[in-house]
Design a protein around this motif. Structure first.
Motif, PDB file in Angstrom:
ATOM      1  N   ASP A   9       0.798  -1.220   0.000  1.00  0.00           N
ATOM      2  CA  ASP A   9       0.000   0.000   0.000  1.00  0.00           C
ATOM      3  C   ASP A   9       0.837   1.279   0.000  1.00  0.00           C
ATOM      4  N   MET A  10       2.147   1.189  -0.298  1.00  0.00           N
ATOM      5  CA  MET A  10       3.015   2.356  -0.343  1.00  0.00           C
ATOM      6  C   MET A  10       3.878   2.296  -1.595  1.00  0.00           C
TER       7      MET A  10
ATOM      8  N   LEU B  47      14.322  14.090  -5.994  1.00  0.00           N
ATOM      9  CA  LEU B  47      13.294  14.130  -4.952  1.00  0.00           C
ATOM     10  C   LEU B  47      12.666  12.753  -4.804  1.00  0.00           C
ATOM     11  N   GLU B  48      12.146  12.498  -3.615  1.00  0.00           N
ATOM     12  CA  GLU B  48      11.440  11.244  -3.349  1.00  0.00           C
ATOM     13  C   GLU B  48      10.076  11.568  -2.734  1.00  0.00           C
ATOM     14  N   PHE B  49       9.046  10.954  -3.287  1.00  0.00           N
ATOM     15  CA  PHE B  49       7.687  11.100  -2.785  1.00  0.00           C
ATOM     16  C   PHE B  49       7.135   9.714  -2.478  1.00  0.00           C
ATOM     17  N   VAL B  50       6.300   9.625  -1.471  1.00  0.00           N
ATOM     18  CA  VAL B  50       5.649   8.374  -1.096  1.00  0.00           C
ATOM     19  C   VAL B  50       4.156   8.541  -1.309  1.00  0.00           C
ATOM     20  N   VAL B  51       3.596   7.698  -2.164  1.00  0.00           N
ATOM     21  CA  VAL B  51       2.186   7.775  -2.525  1.00  0.00           C
ATOM     22  C   VAL B  51       1.458   6.596  -1.893  1.00  0.00           C
ATOM     23  N   PRO B  52       0.400   6.838  -1.128  1.00  0.00           N
ATOM     24  CA  PRO B  52      -0.362   5.721  -0.554  1.00  0.00           C
ATOM     25  C   PRO B  52      -1.279   5.089  -1.600  1.00  0.00           C
ATOM     26  N   ILE B  53      -1.321   3.764  -1.615  1.00  0.00           N
ATOM     27  CA  ILE B  53      -2.234   2.997  -2.465  1.00  0.00           C
ATOM     28  C   ILE B  53      -3.251   2.358  -1.522  1.00  0.00           C
ATOM     29  N   LEU B  54      -4.394   2.997  -1.349  1.00  0.00           N
ATOM     30  CA  LEU B  54      -5.311   2.598  -0.292  1.00  0.00           C
ATOM     31  C   LEU B  54      -6.105   1.354  -0.653  1.00  0.00           C
ATOM     32  N   SER B  55      -7.018   1.451  -1.589  1.00  0.00           N
ATOM     33  CA  SER B  55      -7.887   0.313  -1.910  1.00  0.00           C
ATOM     34  C   SER B  55      -7.462  -0.375  -3.200  1.00  0.00           C
ATOM     35  N   GLU B  56      -7.344   0.404  -4.272  1.00  0.00           N
ATOM     36  CA  GLU B  56      -6.934  -0.147  -5.558  1.00  0.00           C
ATOM     37  C   GLU B  56      -5.951   0.813  -6.212  1.00  0.00           C
TER      38      GLU B  56
ATOM     39  N   MET C 156       4.002  15.823 -15.620  1.00  0.00           N
ATOM     40  CA  MET C 156       4.316  14.490 -16.141  1.00  0.00           C
ATOM     41  C   MET C 156       3.271  13.529 -15.591  1.00  0.00           C
ATOM     42  N   VAL C 157       2.468  12.969 -16.498  1.00  0.00           N
ATOM     43  CA  VAL C 157       1.446  11.999 -16.106  1.00  0.00           C
ATOM     44  C   VAL C 157       2.089  10.621 -16.068  1.00  0.00           C
ATOM     45  N   ILE C 158       2.005   9.961 -14.917  1.00  0.00           N
ATOM     46  CA  ILE C 158       2.607   8.643 -14.726  1.00  0.00           C
ATOM     47  C   ILE C 158       1.515   7.588 -14.819  1.00  0.00           C
ATOM     48  N   ASP C 159       1.611   6.741 -15.814  1.00  0.00           N
ATOM     49  CA  ASP C 159       0.614   5.681 -16.017  1.00  0.00           C
ATOM     50  C   ASP C 159       0.892   4.534 -15.046  1.00  0.00           C
ATOM     51  N   LEU C 160      -0.129   4.147 -14.291  1.00  0.00           N
ATOM     52  CA  LEU C 160       0.008   3.076 -13.304  1.00  0.00           C
ATOM     53  C   LEU C 160      -0.807   1.835 -13.662  1.00  0.00           C
ATOM     54  N   THR C 161      -1.292   1.763 -14.887  1.00  0.00           N
ATOM     55  CA  THR C 161      -2.149   0.631 -15.255  1.00  0.00           C
ATOM     56  C   THR C 161      -1.389  -0.688 -15.228  1.00  0.00           C
ATOM     57  N   ASN C 162      -0.094  -0.663 -15.512  1.00  0.00           N
ATOM     58  CA  ASN C 162       0.710  -1.886 -15.524  1.00  0.00           C
ATOM     59  C   ASN C 162       1.568  -2.039 -14.274  1.00  0.00           C
ATOM     60  N   LEU C 163       1.293  -1.226 -13.259  1.00  0.00           N
ATOM     61  CA  LEU C 163       2.081  -1.306 -12.025  1.00  0.00           C
ATOM     62  C   LEU C 163       1.709  -2.559 -11.244  1.00  0.00           C
ATOM     63  N   VAL C 164       2.733  -3.267 -10.782  1.00  0.00           N
ATOM     64  CA  VAL C 164       2.543  -4.481  -9.977  1.00  0.00           C
ATOM     65  C   VAL C 164       3.043  -4.188  -8.568  1.00  0.00           C
ATOM     66  N   MET C 165       2.151  -4.266  -7.609  1.00  0.00           N
ATOM     67  CA  MET C 165       2.495  -4.032  -6.210  1.00  0.00           C
ATOM     68  C   MET C 165       2.670  -5.362  -5.494  1.00  0.00           C
ATOM     69  N   PRO C 166       3.452  -5.403  -4.418  1.00  0.00           N
ATOM     70  CA  PRO C 166       3.582  -6.644  -3.632  1.00  0.00           C
ATOM     71  C   PRO C 166       2.234  -7.113  -3.111  1.00  0.00           C
ATOM     72  N   ALA C 167       2.081  -8.406  -3.036  1.00  0.00           N
ATOM     73  CA  ALA C 167       0.819  -8.971  -2.557  1.00  0.00           C
ATOM     74  C   ALA C 167       0.610  -8.644  -1.088  1.00  0.00           C
ATOM     75  N   ARG C 168      -0.626  -8.449  -0.730  1.00  0.00           N
ATOM     76  CA  ARG C 168      -0.963  -8.178   0.665  1.00  0.00           C
ATOM     77  C   ARG C 168      -0.792  -9.450   1.495  1.00  0.00           C
ATOM     78  N   ASN C 169      -0.114  -9.361   2.606  1.00  0.00           N
ATOM     79  CA  ASN C 169       0.145 -10.509   3.463  1.00  0.00           C
ATOM     80  C   ASN C 169      -0.400 -10.210   4.855  1.00  0.00           C
ATOM     81  N   ASP C 170      -1.507 -10.841   5.175  1.00  0.00           N
ATOM     82  CA  ASP C 170      -2.147 -10.623   6.469  1.00  0.00           C
ATOM     83  C   ASP C 170      -1.861 -11.751   7.454  1.00  0.00           C
ATOM     84  N   GLN C 171      -0.924 -12.644   7.137  1.00  0.00           N
ATOM     85  CA  GLN C 171      -0.650 -13.769   8.018  1.00  0.00           C
ATOM     86  C   GLN C 171       0.162 -13.307   9.231  1.00  0.00           C
TER      87      GLN C 171
END
Length: 326
Positions: free
Chosen positions: A158-159, A212-221, A242-257
């Motif tokens: 989510d980050m 520069l470094e920015f941190v963007v939250p990925i909340l639900s989708e 600059m528009v950054i396309d995120l349609t092909n972005l792969v985020m780490p799987a959520r691990n709730d274990q």
């Protein structure tokens, strides 16, 4: 109305309107009117500019992207007495005839596009000679322009870290740019209404690039895109995105274990350390370990495995660290 007249540079002859305009715009009145305008009005300086700047700070603090961009443009329009839709090279020291030809024949060309041409091409474009073309070319090359590059690096499910590199693409002139050129940089959401994170940076004569470094939250989708926006704090029309396309972005799987806390009998200090000298040292502090310490003791004391221990405050984690060190 007075503020619009001030920005347009409209000639005002009525004394009441002149004083009102001076008060609204916070500038000194014309020389011919200074003896007639009250001293309190003559001392006012940039009232409307300060108000707009205050509103800009409020919008930035509340992360309003669209409002911040509009207020930044308004503040620069008041300070430069130039509307955002007018040619930005009006801010350069060009002759009126050159500016008139530029707006008549090449108003659709941005400064960065003019900077890529030769003096002869610019002169022909504005229906003038090479000398005037060279003056326009110099002004276009000195107009603050920033090149934007980026790299994406997911930190967790989510980050998202966005690494932005800003490169200076204009020719520095100390008489034009003074000591530094300030810019607002922020990342806004897909709708263009909210700012995720913002920074205020300075380009100096020796500055080539700024990382520069920015941190963007990925909340639900994952959103479809995000936008990196760079806006000059001084120059009207000096902004880029600059528009950054995120349609092909792969985020780490959520691990709730997580490891469940087992219902084990509490481990005593005597049985845990046996005849070790640690037995006497720890028995002075307590007689038994708590449930978390009981479950983690064997792995920490008898193995060299890596352990990530997450537990509430005052749950004995520091004691387990000491045991692991022993």
């Amino acid at each position: 109305m007075q503020l619009q007249a001030y920005i347009c540079g409209a000639p005002i002859e009525d004394f009441a309107l002149v004083s009102d305009t001076a008060y609204v715009a916070q500038v000194s009145p014309p020389k011919i009117m200074r003896k007639q305008v009250p001293h309190s009005i003559a001392l006012l300086y940039q009232n409307s500019g300060r108000i707009i700047r205050a509103l800009l700070e409020i919008a930035m603090s509340r992360k309003w992207a669209n409002a911040s961009a509009v207020l930044a443009a308004m503040s620069k329009s008041i300070e430069k007495r130039l509307w955002p839709f007018q040619n930005p090279l009006r801010q350069s020291h060009l002759q009126r005839e050159v500016i008139r030809n530029l707006e008549m024949y090449a108003d659709d060309f941005a400064p960065i596009e003019l900077a890529e041409k030769s003096a002869m091409e610019v002169g022909q474009l504005i229906r003038s000679n090479d000398k005037h073309g060279s003056a326009v070319l110099t002004a276009a090359k000195q107009f603050p322009t920033i090149d934007i590059r980026y790299a994406l690096r997911p930190l967790s499910n989510d980050m998202l870290r966005v690494e932005v590199t800003l490169e200076k693409k204009f020719v520095w002139n100390a008489n034009v740019h003074d000591g530094a050129e300030p810019f607002y940089v922020w990342i806004e959401d897909e709708t263009g209404m909210s700012i995720y994170q913002s920074q205020h940076i300075l380009f100096r004569q020796v500055t080539k690039t700024i990382d520069l470094e920015f941190v963007v939250p990925i909340l639900s989708e994952i959103p479809g895109n995000i936008t990196v926006r760079v806006i000059s704090d001084r120059w009207v029309g000096s902004e880029d995105e600059m528009v950054i396309d995120l349609t092909n972005l792969v985020m780490p799987a959520r691990n709730d274990q997580y490891t469940p806390l087992l219902d084990l009998p509490l481990l005593s200090v005597g049985s845990a350390f046996g005849s070790s000298p640690l037995r006497d040292a720890y028995s002075r502090l307590f007689t038994t370990f708590n449930p978390i310490q009981t479950q983690a003791f064997w792995t920490l004391f008898h193995t060299d495995c890596n352990v990530l221990l997450s537990a509430p405050t005052v749950s004995g984690k520091s004691t387990l660290v000491d045991i692991a060190a022993w």
